[in-house]
Design a protein around this motif. Structure first.
Motif, PDB file in Angstrom:
ATOM      1  N   LEU A  12       0.852  -1.181   0.000  1.00 54.41           N
ATOM      2  CA  LEU A  12       0.000   0.000   0.000  1.00 54.41           C
ATOM      3  C   LEU A  12       0.890   1.235   0.000  1.00 54.41           C
ATOM      4  O   LEU A  12       1.903   1.268   0.695  1.00 54.41           O
ATOM      5  N   LYS A  13       0.485   2.220  -0.733  1.00 51.19           N
ATOM      6  CA  LYS A  13       1.254   3.462  -0.829  1.00 51.19           C
ATOM      7  C   LYS A  13       0.444   4.592  -0.211  1.00 51.19           C
ATOM      8  O   LYS A  13      -0.716   4.797  -0.561  1.00 51.19           O
ATOM      9  N   ILE A  14       1.084   5.313   0.704  1.00 52.10           N
ATOM     10  CA  ILE A  14       0.436   6.446   1.363  1.00 52.10           C
ATOM     11  C   ILE A  14       1.336   7.667   1.213  1.00 52.10           C
ATOM     12  O   ILE A  14       2.551   7.586   1.406  1.00 52.10           O
ATOM     13  N   LEU A  15       0.714   8.785   0.870  1.00 51.63           N
ATOM     14  CA  LEU A  15       1.456  10.043   0.777  1.00 51.63           C
ATOM     15  C   LEU A  15       1.298  10.833   2.069  1.00 51.63           C
ATOM     16  O   LEU A  15       0.247  10.776   2.714  1.00 51.63           O
ATOM     17  N   THR A 128      -8.544  11.636  -4.478  1.00 50.62           N
ATOM     18  CA  THR A 128      -7.727  10.795  -3.602  1.00 50.62           C
ATOM     19  C   THR A 128      -8.227  10.941  -2.164  1.00 50.62           C
ATOM     20  O   THR A 128      -8.299  12.057  -1.656  1.00 50.62           O
ATOM     21  N   PRO A 129      -8.569   9.837  -1.508  1.00 53.31           N
ATOM     22  CA  PRO A 129      -8.988   9.945  -0.110  1.00 53.31           C
ATOM     23  C   PRO A 129      -7.854  10.527   0.742  1.00 53.31           C
ATOM     24  O   PRO A 129      -6.689  10.172   0.556  1.00 53.31           O
ATOM     25  N   PHE A 130      -8.217  11.418   1.658  1.00 49.79           N
ATOM     26  CA  PHE A 130      -7.202  12.007   2.529  1.00 49.79           C
ATOM     27  C   PHE A 130      -7.801  12.341   3.878  1.00 49.79           C
ATOM     28  O   PHE A 130      -9.011  12.444   4.031  1.00 49.79           O
ATOM     29  N   VAL A 131      -6.908  12.459   4.850  1.00 49.19           N
ATOM     30  CA  VAL A 131      -7.277  12.935   6.184  1.00 49.19           C
ATOM     31  C   VAL A 131      -6.420  14.159   6.464  1.00 49.19           C
ATOM     32  O   VAL A 131      -5.349  14.335   5.876  1.00 49.19           O
ATOM     33  N   SER A 182      -9.926   5.551   3.606  1.00 48.21           N
ATOM     34  CA  SER A 182      -9.701   5.178   2.203  1.00 48.21           C
ATOM     35  C   SER A 182     -10.526   3.964   1.822  1.00 48.21           C
ATOM     36  O   SER A 182     -11.138   3.930   0.746  1.00 48.21           O
ATOM     37  N   LEU A 183     -10.561   2.967   2.702  1.00 51.36           N
ATOM     38  CA  LEU A 183     -11.352   1.767   2.414  1.00 51.36           C
ATOM     39  C   LEU A 183     -12.841   2.095   2.332  1.00 51.36           C
ATOM     40  O   LEU A 183     -13.540   1.599   1.450  1.00 51.36           O
ATOM     41  N   ARG A 184     -13.344   2.924   3.243  1.00 55.73           N
ATOM     42  CA  ARG A 184     -14.755   3.351   3.192  1.00 55.73           C
ATOM     43  C   ARG A 184     -15.039   4.090   1.884  1.00 55.73           C
ATOM     44  O   ARG A 184     -16.056   3.863   1.233  1.00 55.73           O
ATOM     45  N   THR A 185     -14.137   4.981   1.522  1.00 57.43           N
ATOM     46  CA  THR A 185     -14.322   5.785   0.306  1.00 57.43           C
ATOM     47  C   THR A 185     -14.317   4.903  -0.928  1.00 57.43           C
ATOM     48  O   THR A 185     -15.177   5.041  -1.810  1.00 57.43           O
TER      49      THR A 185
END
Length: 190
Positions: A12-15, A128-131, A182-185
């Motif tokens: 998995l890649k996270i920025l 892109t999903p983000f928090v 991200s999974l929910r989105t």
């Protein structure tokens, strides 16, 4: 003949994004299980008038390409962290870094909240999903999550949380929140 079924490894890649000096390098370093790759250079006279040091006067280095770290969740499941450069002159790299990302953490500093608008806009425009992780700096005025959400004009479904990126447990909570979001989105999009 017995056959052994093995799962293909999953990466998995996270920025990790945000403005200049918000704590991207620190977050990657606090949670990575390996010594993070850092592409930091000393700030030079060439940045005078370009780099805004208000609120981060003690900063003397900057990321010029990316930060890189790794977290192994379990055998066959690895998270790769890519910290983006925060200065506008290095934003051209974001498209390459974001390719294939599950999601992003936008780190915010309430002393310089407007610096995270470009990151928020970037991920919103690309879907892109983000928090948003509000890094609670020592001596900085504390704001509520709701105040930050309003100031950044975020949709209600975007998680906003307070954190201290220097603390591994706090950085871990941010990553868990991002993966769940991200999974929910992604699930609701299908």
């Amino acid at each position: 003949m017995d056959s052994v079924l093995s799962e293909d490894p999953v990466a998995l890649k996270i920025l990790v994004a945000g403005g200049f000096g918000v704590g991207k390098t620190t977050l990657v370093g606090s949670i990575s299980e390996i010594k993070p790759l850092r592409t930091e250079e000393v700030l030079s006279d060439r940045g005078i008038g370009i780099d805004d040091l208000d609120g981060v006067e003690g900063k003397n280095t900057t990321t010029v390409a990316m930060d890189f770290g790794r977290i192994t969740i379990r055998e066959g499941l690895v998270v790769y962290l890519f910290g983006t450069p925060g200065q506008e002159r290095f934003w051209f790299m974001w498209d390459e870094l974001s390719y294939g990302a599950l999601g992003a953490v936008v780190i915010a500093d309430t002393r310089r909240l407007t610096d995270c608008f470009p990151s928020v806009d970037y991920f919103e425009q690309r879907g892109t999903p983000f928090v948003v992780a509000v890094n609670c700096f020592d001596g900085a005025e504390q704001h509520t999550v709701d105040d930050v959400r309003i100031a950044l004009d975020l949709d209600d479904d975007v998680p906003v949380m307070l954190c201290d990126v220097r603390r591994r447990t706090s950085a871990k909570e941010v990553m868990i929140t991002l993966v769940e979001h991200s999974l929910r989105t992604l699930t609701s999009a299908n």
